[in-house]
Design an enzyme around this catalytic site. Structure first.
Site: not given
Length: 651
Positions: A13, A74, A96, A124, A126, A223, A267
């Site tokens: 992405c 993240h 991001c 996670h 993020e 991932s 990823s």
């Protein structure tokens, strides 16, 4: 021959691509930098970066003195940034842009005393980073965990909640949570923060899985978004293989399968995707197509953007403040709502929808954040200037809305461009209040354009004149005596009224306005009145039309003779005084003469000594001339009759 289909959105992405490219550029400089956590969940990429001098640490305590730090896509909590600044470590921030927006949302909510609720995996990175930008955030994996929170203390549903989602979550998880909060919480803010690229990748993977006999999901097993892709595909396809490299794949695993779909997590590098698809392809032609397809993907991914470029993309998301656009580059494109249209009344959904292809203008490019700010409005303006200039040559009629008035005229918004219309060209009478035209939609012709000075002049009157001329031609082509028209009174004179019957003015003489005797047309009609008229005569050469308004179906003389006869007594209205007598209206359209000798029972010098115009008097009809349609009246005869009756009564 086996069919191998690669999902269009497979692989990096824009957020991951930007993070990897940032790390690679730093590696090329040779400067001492480390990644704070793997910049991408892919061991192959991490090993390559380590070989080029960019290592990876798990915590700030492991950062060597004087070494720079790469913040992965993240993101990290605010405390991490503060600590790195305190340590004097240079920061290369690859967070991001979508994640950064969530950081701002939760920080703002926390500053306002709101309870932040995050839907995502607590472990996670993020989610941990998001929680690090607010106080006391609650993290729930799904609706079940959220329900426990809301039910264990009824006050929780009364709190001011701000709900966000991990960007790589799924609609299956997010939607029930969102609907529950919407239904049960009285003071909730809900932000749909699932990444558009994630939604697009997941939707494509599911559609592909529905039509393929097997699915290959490529990506590191660490991932999160790749694991979700595999999970979604398993719900639609009987055979799903989750691999990280082409070496793990044996074509016998999908033997007998007619069609194989391939997707990859955010990823997963393009070269790994290429290896897998090449291995699955049966023939050289397929490999060549893969090479070409991958080359196209690579070219798009490295395409640069510059301010002023015209670019085309696909709408991937619409929020209250912006429209997200996939440009097929490493930049995330978005159009602020204010840059969508010049028309403040238009609705966003009337202009764009998710999935639409849209052409835009690049206003700003932020390579560090990987964001391109776009404008549809500005590109439309460029096109509209071209259309305005062409309209002068082509004499095209344009349409716009009057936005303001000034001393010299009015301003009309035509396709987002200000067009000045002088007062003399508005079509309004001299001295009229031009502010009455504001918000009115008008048609006009462009008469002058100076693009360098951004000056455009137009004329509403010219369009109206052309329309009137067209109507006039139609009237003259079809006119005939006796034909009726619905018209509008345009002006009045002492001798009649001019009526517009559709591009042509005809004149109604004062004598044709009414059966009654009138002195001034204003007694019957006013300017602007809608009237029904008929053609009495016309002259095409002199362009003159004589009209009538009197109802010819009712003959006043017939009405008079059917009501009165010689010897009848009538109440009449004096309409005109002459030296020899007075004319009086018996019925509308029929007058009689009261001779001066018949006005009184004694000699008078002039009729005005006894009568005045408008006066109602009783008279006796003494004579009716059928041939000449003349009537003689007498007041004196009535007086004599009265005297005779009195004399008879006296005897």
């Amino acid at each position: 021959m086996r069919e191998v289909i690669l999902a269009k959105s497979a692989g990096f992405c824009f957020g991951v691509r930007r993070a990897v490219e940032l790390a690679q550029k730093i590696a090329e400089t040779g400067q001492p930098y480390v990644m704070l956590g793997p910049v991408i969940h892919n061991d192959n990429v991490i090993e390559e970066l380590a070989a080029r001098g960019v290592g990876c640490v798990d915590s700030i305590d492991q950062v060597p003195a004087g070494c720079g730090v790469i913040i992965r896509s993240h993101g990290e909590g605010k405390a991490v940034y503060d600590k790195l600044e305190e340590m004097g470590c240079p920061i290369a921030d690859a967070t991001c842009v979508n994640v950064s927006k969530i950081h701002q949302i939760v920080k703002d909510a926390s500053d306002r005393g709101r309870q932040v609720v995050i839907i995502g995996a607590p472990e996670h990175p993020e989610v941990k980073a998001i929680a690090g930008w607010c106080q006391g955030a609650k993290v729930f994996r799904n609706e079940a965990e959220l329900s426990i929170f809301l039910e264990e203390d009824k006050e929780n549903s009364q709190k001011p909640l701000t709900l966000v989602s991990q960007t790589t979550s799924t609609d299956k998880i997010w939607t029930p949570c969102r609907e529950k909060v919407k239904k049960e919480c009285t003071n909730a803010e809900i932000f749909d923060t699932i990444c558009d690229a994630t939604c697009k990748r997941q939707s494509e993977a599911q559609r592909l899985a529905e039509h393929c006999g097997a699915m290959i999901v490529i990506g590191d097993r660490k991932s999160s978004n790749t694991n979700r892709l595999a999970e979604l595909c398993r719900a639609h396809c009987p055979l799903v293989l989750h691999i990280s490299r082409a070496e793990e794949l044996d074509r016998s695993m999908v033997s007998g399968v007619a069609s194989v779909g391939i997707t990859a997590g955010a990823s997963t590098p393009g070269w790994i995707i290429k290896e897998v698809k090449n291995k699955m392809s049966d023939e050289l032609n397929n490999v060549m197509e893969i090479e070409e397809s991958f080359a196209d993907m690579l070219e798009r991914s490295i395409k640069t953007l510059n301010t002023g470029d015209k670019v085309t993309g696909v709408v991937t998301g619409i929020t209250a403040t912006e429209v997200n656009v996939d440009l097929g580059t490493k930049h995330a494109g978005y159009i602020p709502i204010s840059e969508l249209s010049d028309d403040p009344t238009v609705k966003v959904e009337d202009i764009v929808k998710i999935g639409d292809e849209i052409e835009t203008y690049v206003m700003r490019v932020n390579d560090m954040e990987g964001v391109a700010t776009l404008s549809k409005k500005r590109l439309d303006t460029v096109k509209n200037w071209d259309a305005i200039e062409a309209a002068v040559e082509d004499k095209t009629v344009m349409e716009g809305v009057v936005t303001e008035d000034n001393k010299g005229g009015i301003v009309v918004n035509v396709k987002g461009i200000r067009v000045f219309v002088p007062a003399s060209q508005t079509g309004m009478p001299r001295g009229a209040d031009l502010s009455e035209m504001i918000k009115e939609r008008v048609q006009l012709r462009i008469t002058e354009v100076n693009r360098s000075r951004r000056r455009v002049v137009g004329s509403i009157r010219a369009v109206a004149a052309e329309a009137r001329a067209a109507k006039a031609a139609e009237v003259w082509e079809n006119i005939e005596v006796g034909k009726r028209y619905e018209g509008t009174v345009k002006s009045l004179t002492s001798y009649g009224a001019f009526v517009d019957i559709g591009g042509v003015d005809g004149m109604v003489h004062v004598s044709e306005l009414s059966w009654s005797r009138i002195k001034n047309p204003a007694e019957v009609v006013s300017v602007g009145d809608a009237v029904s008229v008929y053609v009495i005569s016309f002259d095409p050469e002199k362009r003159k039309i004589s009209l009538g308004m009197k109802d010819r179906s009712q003959d006043p003389w017939e009405k008079f003779t059917s009501t009165y006869e010689v010897g009848s007594v009538a109440s009449v209205r004096v309409v005109k005084l002459m030296t020899f007598g007075a004319f009086a209206e018996i019925v509308p359209g029929v007058d009689g003469l009261i001779h001066i000798s018949q006005i009184a029972d004694h000699r008078i010098e002039k009729p005005g000594d006894v009568l005045e115009e408008g006066q109602i008097v009783d008279v006796k009809i003494t004579d009716i001339d059928e041939e000449r349609k003349k009537v003689s009246l007498s007041i004196r005869a009535l007086l004599n009759d009265a005297a005779d009756e009195e004399a008879e009564d006296a005897e």
